[in-house]
Design a protein around this motif. Sequence first.
Motif, PDB file in Angstrom:
ATOM      1  N   TYR A  14     116.117  92.566  68.109  1.00 40.90           N
ATOM      2  CA  TYR A  14     115.227  93.270  67.176  1.00 40.90           C
ATOM      3  C   TYR A  14     115.975  93.668  65.899  1.00 40.90           C
ATOM      4  CZ  TYR A  14     111.615  93.678  70.772  1.00 40.90           C
ATOM      5  OH  TYR A  14     110.667  93.417  71.698  1.00 40.90           O
ATOM      6  N   LYS A  15     117.214  94.097  66.049  1.00 46.67           N
ATOM      7  CA  LYS A  15     118.009  94.465  64.866  1.00 46.67           C
ATOM      8  C   LYS A  15     118.245  93.252  63.979  1.00 46.67           C
ATOM      9  CE  LYS A  15     120.487  98.321  66.949  1.00 46.67           C
ATOM     10  NZ  LYS A  15     121.786  98.802  67.443  1.00 46.67           N
ATOM     11  N   VAL A  16     118.626  92.133  64.579  1.00 47.29           N
ATOM     12  CA  VAL A  16     118.870  90.907  63.806  1.00 47.29           C
ATOM     13  C   VAL A  16     117.583  90.455  63.125  1.00 47.29           C
ATOM     14  CG1 VAL A  16     119.474  88.460  64.003  1.00 47.29           C
ATOM     15  CG2 VAL A  16     120.841  90.186  65.184  1.00 47.29           C
ATOM     16  N   ALA A  17     116.473  90.515  63.842  1.00 52.64           N
ATOM     17  CA  ALA A  17     115.190  90.107  63.256  1.00 52.64           C
ATOM     18  C   ALA A  17     114.809  91.047  62.103  1.00 52.64           C
ATOM     19  CB  ALA A  17     114.107  90.098  64.324  1.00 52.64           C
ATOM     20  N   GLY A  18     115.057  92.348  62.269  1.00 47.42           N
ATOM     21  CA  GLY A  18     114.749  93.315  61.201  1.00 47.42           C
ATOM     22  C   GLY A  18     115.579  93.079  59.961  1.00 47.42           C
ATOM     23  N   PHE A  19     116.886  92.855  60.145  1.00 46.10           N
ATOM     24  CA  PHE A  19     117.750  92.591  59.001  1.00 46.10           C
ATOM     25  C   PHE A  19     117.391  91.265  58.332  1.00 46.10           C
ATOM     26  CE2 PHE A  19     120.901  95.581  61.018  1.00 46.10           C
ATOM     27  CZ  PHE A  19     120.786  96.553  60.022  1.00 46.10           C
ATOM     28  N   THR A  20     117.025  90.275  59.105  1.00 42.52           N
ATOM     29  CA  THR A  20     116.609  88.989  58.550  1.00 42.52           C
ATOM     30  C   THR A  20     115.344  89.149  57.722  1.00 42.52           C
ATOM     31  OG1 THR A  20     117.570  87.868  60.479  1.00 42.52           O
ATOM     32  CG2 THR A  20     116.026  86.598  59.124  1.00 42.52           C
TER      33      THR A  20
END
Length: 187
Positions: free
Chosen positions: A30-36
């Motif tokens: 979720y963090k990676v998707a949010g930053f992306t």
Amino acid sequence: MSDPETPNQPLLQAATNVPAAQRGSSSRAYKVAGFTLLACLLIAGQAMIAYFLLNQRNDIKSLEEQNSNLQAEMTRGRSVAVPMRTHMAMNALPVMDVSMDEDSSITDPEKPAPRQVTDCQLEAAGKKPVQVPGFRPSCDERGLYQPQQCFMTQCWCVNPANGKQIPGSLKNGQASCRAAVIAGETR
């Protein structure tokens, strides 16, 4: 409520029953998707700004040309005279007799000679240049400068004989010009 057999179990409690190994990897995802997603939005915003700047290049260029033209006009010293209502009595203007009598070549001693046009009257009529473009001085009935002169929101005191400003008299609004002025001097 904490009974596992209850079908209406809250979602939060159901999420806490997920094993710890799965919880860590999904929160990282979720963090990676949010930053992306955030990076994509920033890149899209920059692309939109570049697009608008390129589309408005002609507008910016024409505004720059207008600005340079206006600056060139201002440096040339050419000013536009705005019609202003002058505060001059009609009897302050010289009246010339143009009648053609047979004895017009002889001056009548009882008839007063036409008055000479003063500097104040010439400046007020726009026939003589003034230092401030658009300013027209106020003259009295004899053609002398009014003791108080005003332009826009500022007023100042002058010597009525020559129209020179009295130092230190410039004010926003009405100036107090009560000091007696004698042809060239101030008391």
